[in-house]
Design a protein around this motif. Structure first.
Motif, PDB file in Angstrom:
ATOM      1  N   TRP A   1      -7.312  -5.842   6.709  1.00 58.53           N
ATOM      2  CA  TRP A   1      -5.890  -5.818   7.090  1.00 58.53           C
ATOM      3  C   TRP A   1      -5.747  -5.617   8.596  1.00 58.53           C
ATOM      4  N   ASP A   2      -6.535  -4.715   9.185  1.00 57.68           N
ATOM      5  CA  ASP A   2      -6.465  -4.470  10.628  1.00 57.68           C
ATOM      6  C   ASP A   2      -6.838  -5.725  11.408  1.00 57.68           C
TER       7      ASP A   2
ATOM      8  N   ARG B   1     -11.855   0.032  -0.682  1.00 56.84           N
ATOM      9  CA  ARG B   1     -10.581   0.259   0.019  1.00 56.84           C
ATOM     10  C   ARG B   1     -10.776   0.200   1.539  1.00 56.84           C
ATOM     11  N   ARG B   2     -11.906   0.750   2.031  1.00 57.25           N
ATOM     12  CA  ARG B   2     -12.188   0.697   3.470  1.00 57.25           C
ATOM     13  C   ARG B   2     -12.313  -0.748   3.948  1.00 57.25           C
TER      14      ARG B   2
ATOM     15  N   ARG C   1     -13.982   3.699  -2.785  1.00 55.52           N
ATOM     16  CA  ARG C   1     -13.629   4.042  -1.395  1.00 55.52           C
ATOM     17  C   ARG C   1     -14.134   2.984  -0.430  1.00 55.52           C
TER      18      ARG C   1
ATOM     19  N   HIS D   1      -8.941  -2.253   4.130  1.00 53.05           N
ATOM     20  CA  HIS D   1      -8.193  -1.746   5.289  1.00 53.05           C
ATOM     21  C   HIS D   1      -8.667  -2.422   6.568  1.00 53.05           C
ATOM     22  N   GLU D   2      -9.980  -2.587   6.725  1.00 51.98           N
ATOM     23  CA  GLU D   2     -10.500  -3.260   7.914  1.00 51.98           C
ATOM     24  C   GLU D   2     -10.059  -4.716   7.953  1.00 51.98           C
TER      25      GLU D   2
END
Length: 718
Positions: free
Chosen positions: A662-663, A655-656, A652, A659-660
């Motif tokens: 990607w942002d 993945r976080r 997790r 994601h950050e």
């Protein structure tokens, strides 16, 4: 008396050219102490001091080469020669005894020997070796040698008159060499060699990766080897071998001096280490000279040396170097290391480790013997003797009990072309694979002679395949079990059959057809087996449950060269070594065929699991644990769940982070897009919008002449 010439009393310096009429010198008036000779010139007159010094040096050097042997038989003059022959035979094989170097004092009254002798060797090293190897040698029940160096007498003669208490050093406990077995995660270790690095690692399947324990560059010059119980890791060097131990530190425990050592071998119980070396003879027509040394593994003491030509050690065995079969010495089963044996011409020599001499002082005479093998658990030898007398004498397999040399069982075999011996790991069964000629002698077929060692009179069964012409590609006993597996048929898809010895007669359990396999690897715990297709079959793997007679999984490790189970039977390592230039590295699998992780390493040479010693649990306790496995497994299931939750949390978090990331990338892209807005508007002739649907698409055809060519064409009207 004639008048003598008077010479002045001061010191005289006589040059080399001085000519003096000595007859005219009155010696009584000369101060001899004042005469000085030129430096470095003694005019042929030796100094008394020099003579004494030379004699003393020669005297001391001789003592270093001399040993004293006590507890010899006391014999009469008529047996002097016989006793001397025996002594020379024993001590002459260790080194060169100088001419006149064997002296036995005689009692002047009885004219008998006094029970001891002096032996002078050519070098101090030979004397030391003779002491190490023969002290405690048992000539017979009444005569056990006590051997001392002559120089040691100074130590005993110069004992102080007053006793001085020895210094008591504080006790410093050493590292527990079995501490690695107490790992809280119940993990196993393995060693790998890749490039110039050697690494010891924990296998950590829960984390899906190995954990480094110890790494060292240029730790060995050729290979590494675990001892049979996993206590030591041996390395090989130009000067000799060394062993290392521990759970994490791997300190050097002992060195074994043997220059240019090429091969090493431990005894079954790790008490002894055998080293081997060879060198080219000066005459190319001579065979190579080899040397084998047996060391005490713990102390490093040399216990026995064997020297000879490569031809002397080339009989039997399954591998080696320079024509020498390896291992030369084969150790009896179990941890006692009581006997070891080697095969020779028409004989098998069995040695006892109490004295490191031949058992009963003689070899076992077996005409034409070519192979033998120890039982893994008992002092029983299985011997194979091929046919003799042009086929008039049958081949045979014999079981011989040691030390009594009693033949327990014998089986004659006819029309034999080859024979291989396979012991089951607990010594309960013995399989002899026999290749026989057909009546025409143009082809062979294979059968098995199966011995039930633990049963009364050792009954023997004959097993032949349903198709006698099937070629046997592999055979393997189930460890600690009653089953065995055979790969038979023709490549590339032979059959695999399973048999059981549990009932009164051997019975076939199943045959699975057309498998891409040429090697068998049983789990150390039994029940599971890997059908492997190595070399030309490109690493095909089938994980098979023999209890259920079903395939659990099928996998592939492309170009795999080796397959090795961990000592617990929970995990399997497959590897591609540097015999291939590509795909080097290793894979770790679960026992049921799930690939857990893959490690790639260039120039990958070795993968070896660290062996475990036998369990201290009794068979009854192991059976009780197996019956109540669910109760014991709850603890480990809870730990597995915690690890699973930890891994899930790690996933997790990963993945976080993705994601950050990607942002951040999108935010940066939007910023650049906004900065280029004016440029885009200018390119669109002032149009503000970036949306494509707000524009009308029009097709415009543009014709453009690229090239013009003039050519005269003839129509043929002439």
């Amino acid at each position: 008396m004639a008048e003598a010439m008077e010479l002045p009393l001061p010191a005289h310096h006589l040059g080399s050219s001085s000519l003096i009429d000595v007859s005219k010198i009155d010696i009584s008036n000369i101060d001899l102490e004042s005469i000085q000779l030129p430096p470095g010139d003694d005019y042929g007159i030796p100094s008394d001091d020099d003579v004494v010094e030379e004699e003393a040096l020669e005297f001391d050097s001789g003592f270093e080469n001399i040993i004293i042997v006590y507890n010899l038989p006391v014999v009469a003059p008529e047996k002097f020669e016989k006793l001397e022959i025996v002594i020379r035979k024993i001590f002459g094989q260790i080194g060169v005894i100088r001419e006149g170097g064997l002296r036995m004092p005689i009692d002047q009254e009885t004219k008998k020997t006094q029970g001891y002798c002096f032996i002078e060797y050519s070098t101090p090293q030979e004397a030391q070796t003779a002491k190490d190897q023969t002290n405690g040698y048992k000539l017979d029940k009444s005569h056990v040698f006590a051997v001392y160096l002559f120089d040691e007498f100074d130590k005993y003669v110069n004992v102080p008159d007053e006793w001085v208490a020895p210094e008591i050093k504080p006790y410093t406990p050493g590292e527990n060499l079995q501490h690695w077995l107490t790992d809280e995660k119940a993990r196993d270790q393995f060693v790998i060699r890749a490039g110039s690095d050697t690494e010891v690692l924990w296998n950590d399947p829960r984390q899906l990766k190995p954990e480094l324990v110890y790494r060292r560059t240029f730790w060995t010059e050729s290979f590494v080897q675990w001892s049979p119980l996993g206590t030591y890791l041996a390395t090989v060097h130009r000067q000799g071998a060394a062993v290392w131990g521990g759970a994490t530190t791997f300190n050097r425990l002992m060195r074994y001096a043997h220059p240019l050592v090429k091969l090493i071998d431990f005894s079954s119980g790790e008490k002894y280490l055998v080293t081997y070396s060879s060198h080219e003879p000066s005459n190319p027509r001579d065979s190579q000279k080899v040397a084998l040394v047996i060391f005490d593994a713990r102390t490093g003491k040399v216990l026995r040396e064997f020297k000879g030509s490569a031809d002397d050690f080339a009989t039997g065995g399954t591998g080696g170097v320079s024509g020498v079969s390896w291992p030369v010495f084969r150790w009896s089963g179990g941890s006692e290391d009581k006997y070891f044996a080697r095969i020779g011409k028409n004989a098998i020599s069995v040695y006892e480790t109490e004295t490191f001499s031949l058992l009963d002082k003689k070899s076992i005479k077996v005409e034409n013997v070519i192979d033998f093998s120890w039982s893994p658990t008992d002092p029983i030898l299985a011997l194979f003797v091929p046919e003799g007398g042009g086929g008039n004498q049958p081949a045979r397999v014999s079981l011989v009990q040691i030390p009594g040399r009693e033949e327990l069982r014998q089986k004659n075999l006819f029309s034999v072309s080859d024979c291989k011996i396979f012991w089951q790991s607990t010594g309960e069964y013995l399989a002899v694979k026999v290749d026989r000629y057909t009546k025409t002698k143009k082809s062979t077929y294979t059968g098995f002679e199966l011995f039930r060692i633990k049963e009364r009179d050792i009954p023997i069964e004959v097993l032949e395949l349903e198709n006698k012409n099937d070629k046997i590609l592999a055979f393997a006993w189930e460890p600690k079990g009653h089953r065995f597996a055979v790969i038979h048929g023709d490549n590339p898809r032979p059959d695999v059959s399973f048999y059981s010895m549990r009932s009164a007669r051997v019975s076939k359990l199943a045959t699975i057809k057309g498998k891409q396999a040429n090697a068998l690897y049983w789990s150390p715990a039994g029940r599971f087996i890997i059908l492997a297709g190595l070399k030309g079959l490109n690493g095909q793997l089938e994980f098979y449950n023999v209890d259920e007679l079903e395939t659990m999984a099928v996998g592939e490790h492309f170009m795999a060269t080796d397959v090795e189970w961990d000592p617990t039977g929970r995990y399997v390592a497959t590897s591609v070594t540097s015999v291939h230039e590509m795909e080097n590295g290793f894979n770790i699998w679960s026992f049921h065929g799930k690939l857990l992780y893959r490690i790639s390493r260039d120039h990958f040479y070795q993968f070896l699991w660290r062996p475990r010693p036998p369990s201290f649990l009794t068979p009854d306790k192991e059976e009780e644990i197996a019956k109540n496995l669910k109760k014991y497994s709850k603890k480990y299931e809870a730990e597995d769940q915690d690890v699973s939750l930890l891994l899930s949390e790690q996933d997790r978090e990963k993945r976080r982070q993705l994601h950050e990331e990607w942002d951040r990338w999108v935010k940066e892209w939007k910023r650049l897009h906004e900065e280029e807005k004016a440029l885009r508007q200018e390119l669109r002739d002032g149009e503000l919008s970036d949306e494509e649907e707000e524009y009308e698409a029009k097709e415009v055809e543009v014709e453009e002449i690229l090239d013009v060519t003039e050519e005269v064409v003839s129509f043929g009207y002439e």
